[in-house]
Design an enzyme around this catalytic site. Structure first.
Site, PDB file in Angstrom:
ATOM      1  N   HIS A  83      17.757 -31.453   7.375  1.00 39.09           N
ATOM      2  CA  HIS A  83      19.159 -31.596   7.792  1.00 39.09           C
ATOM      3  C   HIS A  83      19.600 -30.257   8.347  1.00 39.09           C
ATOM      4  O   HIS A  83      19.243 -29.205   7.813  1.00 39.09           O
ATOM      5  CB  HIS A  83      20.062 -31.948   6.594  1.00 39.09           C
ATOM      6  CG  HIS A  83      21.507 -31.721   6.895  1.00 39.09           C
ATOM      7  ND1 HIS A  83      22.272 -32.644   7.549  1.00 39.09           N
ATOM      8  CD2 HIS A  83      22.313 -30.645   6.676  1.00 39.09           C
ATOM      9  CE1 HIS A  83      23.495 -32.158   7.710  1.00 39.09           C
ATOM     10  NE2 HIS A  83      23.547 -30.949   7.188  1.00 39.09           N
ATOM     11  N   LYS A  98      14.586 -31.381   3.196  1.00 41.83           N
ATOM     12  CA  LYS A  98      14.865 -32.541   2.351  1.00 41.83           C
ATOM     13  C   LYS A  98      13.711 -32.853   1.394  1.00 41.83           C
ATOM     14  O   LYS A  98      12.616 -32.291   1.512  1.00 41.83           O
ATOM     15  CB  LYS A  98      15.154 -33.746   3.238  1.00 41.83           C
ATOM     16  CG  LYS A  98      16.423 -33.621   4.068  1.00 41.83           C
ATOM     17  CD  LYS A  98      16.589 -34.869   4.913  1.00 41.83           C
ATOM     18  CE  LYS A  98      17.816 -34.842   5.764  1.00 41.83           C
ATOM     19  NZ  LYS A  98      17.936 -36.085   6.571  1.00 41.83           N
ATOM     20  N   ASN A 127      13.460 -37.800   7.479  1.00 43.76           N
ATOM     21  CA  ASN A 127      13.245 -37.017   8.692  1.00 43.76           C
ATOM     22  C   ASN A 127      13.163 -35.517   8.418  1.00 43.76           C
ATOM     23  O   ASN A 127      13.416 -34.706   9.287  1.00 43.76           O
ATOM     24  CB  ASN A 127      14.310 -37.347   9.730  1.00 43.76           C
ATOM     25  CG  ASN A 127      15.713 -37.062   9.254  1.00 43.76           C
ATOM     26  OD1 ASN A 127      15.933 -36.401   8.240  1.00 43.76           O
ATOM     27  ND2 ASN A 127      16.691 -37.567   9.984  1.00 43.76           N
ATOM     28  N   TYR A 153      27.916 -35.867   2.035  1.00 44.01           N
ATOM     29  CA  TYR A 153      27.930 -37.051   2.909  1.00 44.01           C
ATOM     30  C   TYR A 153      29.222 -37.842   2.766  1.00 44.01           C
ATOM     31  O   TYR A 153      29.221 -39.070   2.855  1.00 44.01           O
ATOM     32  CB  TYR A 153      26.731 -37.943   2.577  1.00 44.01           C
ATOM     33  CG  TYR A 153      25.398 -37.321   2.887  1.00 44.01           C
ATOM     34  CD1 TYR A 153      25.003 -37.079   4.197  1.00 44.01           C
ATOM     35  CD2 TYR A 153      24.511 -36.983   1.864  1.00 44.01           C
ATOM     36  CE1 TYR A 153      23.774 -36.511   4.491  1.00 44.01           C
ATOM     37  CE2 TYR A 153      23.273 -36.421   2.146  1.00 44.01           C
ATOM     38  CZ  TYR A 153      22.913 -36.183   3.457  1.00 44.01           C
ATOM     39  OH  TYR A 153      21.696 -35.631   3.742  1.00 44.01           O
ATOM     40  N   GLU A 210      29.598 -27.077   4.938  1.00 42.03           N
ATOM     41  CA  GLU A 210      28.334 -27.309   4.245  1.00 42.03           C
ATOM     42  C   GLU A 210      27.816 -26.046   3.560  1.00 42.03           C
ATOM     43  O   GLU A 210      27.319 -26.108   2.437  1.00 42.03           O
ATOM     44  CB  GLU A 210      27.297 -27.874   5.220  1.00 42.03           C
ATOM     45  CG  GLU A 210      27.647 -29.268   5.699  1.00 42.03           C
ATOM     46  CD  GLU A 210      26.723 -29.785   6.785  1.00 42.03           C
ATOM     47  OE1 GLU A 210      25.830 -29.030   7.244  1.00 42.03           O
ATOM     48  OE2 GLU A 210      26.886 -30.952   7.178  1.00 42.03           O
TER      49      GLU A 210
END
Length: 152
Positions: free
Chosen positions: A115, A9, A112, A49, A126
């Site tokens: 992904h 990310k 975080n 998302y 995805e």
């Protein structure tokens, strides 16, 4: 063999942790079969998302994921979806166990670092969002016999 999408990310890219994270996957004998640096568009974020678009916190998530480049990868290996998710640790870096990627490098729920697909169906969906079939490079790794038994 299983495949999973992994996104390093924007916070991972900005903190210059790309090589550190990739080296953990390589040390675990996880094969990278596709990789590219991309800027996620708002449209791609909405597709990725889709289940979260109507939630009140989605605009912040979209701003974050589109705010800087990401490294998109397809990884492959035995039970790779579970293995990668265990390597990442809990979603919230403050709750992730030491030794996991998030436990060692993250102190946030949203920022975080990585992904990873959470199941076989999500992985297929995805991967198709980020890569065409022609971008996937299946190959034999010469060291594979030294990482796992022939019958595994």
């Amino acid at each position: 063999m299983e495949r999973s999408l992994v996104l390093l990310k924007p916070d991972c890219v900005q903190r210059r942790l790309i090589g550190t994270i990739i080296s953990r996957f390589e040390a675990k004998a996880i094969d990278i079969v596709a990789m590219k640096l991309i800027q996620i568009s708002p449209d791609l974020a909405k597709q990725h998302y889709a289940e979260h678009c109507e939630k009140p916190w989605y605009p912040g998530l979209e701003a974050f994921i589109t705010g800087a480049p990401v490294v998109a990868m397809v990884v492959q290996g035995l039970d790779v979806i579970r293995v990668v998710r265990e390597m990442l640790g809990a979603t919230n870096g403050l709750e992730a166990a030491p030794g996991t990627i998030r436990g060692d490098f993250s102190s946030s729920r949203q920022m975080n670092l990585v992904h990873a697909s959470d199941g076989v169906e999500a992985s297929k969906r995805e991967i198709d969002l980020y890569f065409s079939d022609s971008e996937l490079c299946a190959y034999d790794v010469a060291l594979t016999p030294w990482f796992r038994a022939e019958d595994e």
